[in-house]
Design an enzyme around this catalytic site. Structure first.
Site, PDB file in Angstrom:
ATOM      1  N   GLU A  74     -17.340   4.993  -3.745  1.00  0.00           N
ATOM      2  CA  GLU A  74     -16.734   4.091  -4.381  1.00  0.00           C
ATOM      3  C   GLU A  74     -17.878   2.619  -3.664  1.00  0.00           C
ATOM      4  OE1 GLU A  74     -12.907   2.801  -3.278  1.00  0.00           O
ATOM      5  OE2 GLU A  74     -11.655   4.589  -3.596  1.00  0.00           O
ATOM      6  N   HIS A 129      -8.000  -2.620   3.257  1.00  0.00           N
ATOM      7  CA  HIS A 129      -7.216  -3.661   2.374  1.00  0.00           C
ATOM      8  C   HIS A 129      -6.327  -4.060   3.437  1.00  0.00           C
ATOM      9  CE1 HIS A 129      -9.564  -3.098  -1.487  1.00  0.00           C
ATOM     10  NE2 HIS A 129      -9.354  -2.141  -1.208  1.00  0.00           N
ATOM     11  N   GLN A 146       0.644  -1.293  -0.048  1.00  0.00           N
ATOM     12  CA  GLN A 146      -0.056  -0.145   0.411  1.00  0.00           C
ATOM     13  C   GLN A 146       0.594   1.705  -0.094  1.00  0.00           C
ATOM     14  OE1 GLN A 146      -3.674   0.117  -0.890  1.00  0.00           O
ATOM     15  NE2 GLN A 146      -3.731   2.301  -0.414  1.00  0.00           N
ATOM     16  N   HIS A 163     -16.272  -0.352  -3.171  1.00  0.00           N
ATOM     17  CA  HIS A 163     -15.704  -0.942  -2.426  1.00  0.00           C
ATOM     18  C   HIS A 163     -16.534  -1.228  -1.253  1.00  0.00           C
ATOM     19  CE1 HIS A 163     -12.384  -0.885   0.433  1.00  0.00           C
ATOM     20  NE2 HIS A 163     -13.259  -0.455   1.573  1.00  0.00           N
ATOM     21  N   ASP A 172     -12.623  -5.080  -3.775  1.00  0.00           N
ATOM     22  CA  ASP A 172     -12.866  -4.103  -4.643  1.00  0.00           C
ATOM     23  C   ASP A 172     -13.399  -5.177  -5.655  1.00  0.00           C
ATOM     24  OD1 ASP A 172     -12.151  -2.063  -3.519  1.00  0.00           O
ATOM     25  OD2 ASP A 172     -10.523  -1.402  -4.885  1.00  0.00           O
ATOM     26  N   SER A 198      -5.776   1.486   5.314  1.00  0.00           N
ATOM     27  CA  SER A 198      -6.089   0.580   4.820  1.00  0.00           C
ATOM     28  C   SER A 198      -7.053  -0.368   4.605  1.00  0.00           C
ATOM     29  CB  SER A 198      -5.417   0.572   2.695  1.00  0.00           C
ATOM     30  OG  SER A 198      -6.299  -0.085   2.256  1.00  0.00           O
ATOM     31  N   ALA A 244      -5.071   5.502   0.301  1.00  0.00           N
ATOM     32  CA  ALA A 244      -5.107   5.559   2.094  1.00  0.00           C
ATOM     33  C   ALA A 244      -3.693   5.164   1.714  1.00  0.00           C
ATOM     34  CB  ALA A 244      -5.861   4.272   2.296  1.00  0.00           C
TER      35      ALA A 244
END
Length: 376
Positions: free
Chosen positions: A343, A292, A264, A346, A299, A290, A285
């Site tokens: 988003e 993630h 990231q 997401h 996503d 993040s 991010a």
């Protein structure tokens, strides 16, 4: 006449007594099968049966034809065994067979469930993640034919380990292809911002509120936090994708899921180099912030390989994601709270909390009563 009958009766009695003195020996097993690697301990009674146990004790076996390999086990194959056993004043022989067979598959001694691969790295060495052992030689094969190294997402690869006798063990693993690096344009009026080194966050700890892991611009994760993709969340995502397709909607099986802290960090600063930090902070991010990295965010991707924004897909997701344990994390009109642009692709897995959050119409920050917005 009486004398003749007596002689005949005496003859019959002598004949029966003679047969009782000769016990029957029966070969009840022609082939004995033993698994390769087992301890070999053969007995005459494995092949012959006789009421007179002394006959079996006096019997012998010729096992000289059996060969052994370097592991000191009898080698796989068929071996004749000659058994000699007494019958009255003579010796009889019976030939039986010992079969050493290998029906046991290799054992994986090193394995993983998920492999992270950089975008475009089609020469990635998958074999470094797996090892197998067996009493015979093992051949390892990894099939990545379903992995598209030029498209971000998660795919399946198939691992197999096969021994010399075609016994095999199979395993399916997930391969996550990272996001495509963004091109860094050459500066015209101002210098390009170079990617920054990873700053290890040692003091930051994961924050849970009402049992939900919180990750935003105010609440971060340490660099050491690396859980990988969450198995329960992935299964729920697969069910959601199946539900979309059952309703005639277009979406790929692949998705963008778990990202490490260092990955990231690289992704964020590449964006900064292209768009500047202020703009980047609205859609990407910083490392440690993040969702993630939590392994709980995904996503969704359209069939054209782009992040999913199409209709009616986006509307269906907004209305049904909670049925699978997800919320649409970044809503339109709530950018000042979430800190990011809307988003629709997401999704954040929150499990059983999802229906209540969806029904409230609130962002996760509002629902939990925690701070949101920017980094400062």
């Amino acid at each position: 006449m009486k004398k003749v009958y007596c002689v005949l009766l005496l003859f019959l009695l002598v004949g029966c007594g003679s047969s009782e003195d000769t016990p029957d020996v029966t070969v009840y097993r022609k082939i004995l099968r033993i698994e390769y690697g087992e301890t070999l301990s053969l007995k005459v009674s494995d092949f012959l049966s006789c009421e007179d146990k002394d006959v079996l004790k006096q019997s012998t076996m010729d096992t000289s034809k059996i060969t052994y390999d370097e592991n000191t086990y009898p080698a796989v194959g068929l071996y004749p065994i000659v058994i000699s056993y007494p019958v009255e004043d003579s010796t009889q022989k019976a030939t039986v067979t010992l079969e050493i067979q290998d029906t046991t598959a290799p054992t994986l001694t090193k394995e993983v469930e998920v492999i992270e691969v950089a975008y475009g790295a089609s020469d990635y060495d998958f074999y470094q993640h797996f090892e197998a052992t067996d009493l015979s030689d093992v051949h390892m094969d990894i099939d990545t034919s379903k992995v598209d190294f030029a498209l971000t997402g998660t795919y399946e690869a198939y691992v197999s380990a096969t021994d010399a006798y075609q016994n095999a063990i199979h395993k399916t693993v997930s391969v996550h292809i990272g996001e495509k690096p963004q091109p860094i344009p050459q500066p015209i009026e101002q210098p390009v911002i170079q990617p920054q080194p990873v700053i290890e966050q040692t003091s930051v700890q994961p924050t849970y509120v009402q049992g939900i892991l919180v990750v935003n611009k105010k609440y971060g994760l340490p660099a050491s936090y690396a859980p990988g993709v969450n198995g329960e969340a992935v299964y729920a995502l697969q069910q959601l994708i199946a539900g979309m397709r059952a309703n005639g909607l277009q979406v790929l099986d692949s998705y963008s899921g778990y990202r490490s802290y260092s990955y990231q960090n690289q992704l964020y600063w590449n964006y900064v180099a292209s768009y500047g930090q202020a703009a980047t902070d609205t859609f990407s991010a910083r490392a440690g912030h993040s969702e993630h990295q939590s392994g709980l965010a995904f996503d969704l991707i359209s069939p054209n390989g782009q992040l999913l924004t199409s209709e009616p897909e986006a509307s269906w997701i907004a209305q049904h994601a909670h049925e699978y344990g997800f919320i649409v994390r970044y809503q339109a009109g709530k950018e000042y709270i979430t800190g990011y642009q809307a988003e629709p692709w997401h999704l954040r897995y929150v499990g059983s909390h999802a229906p209540a959050i969806y029904a409230s119409g609130l962002t996760l920050e509002e629902y939990l009563g925690i701070q949101g917005g920017g980094y400062y």
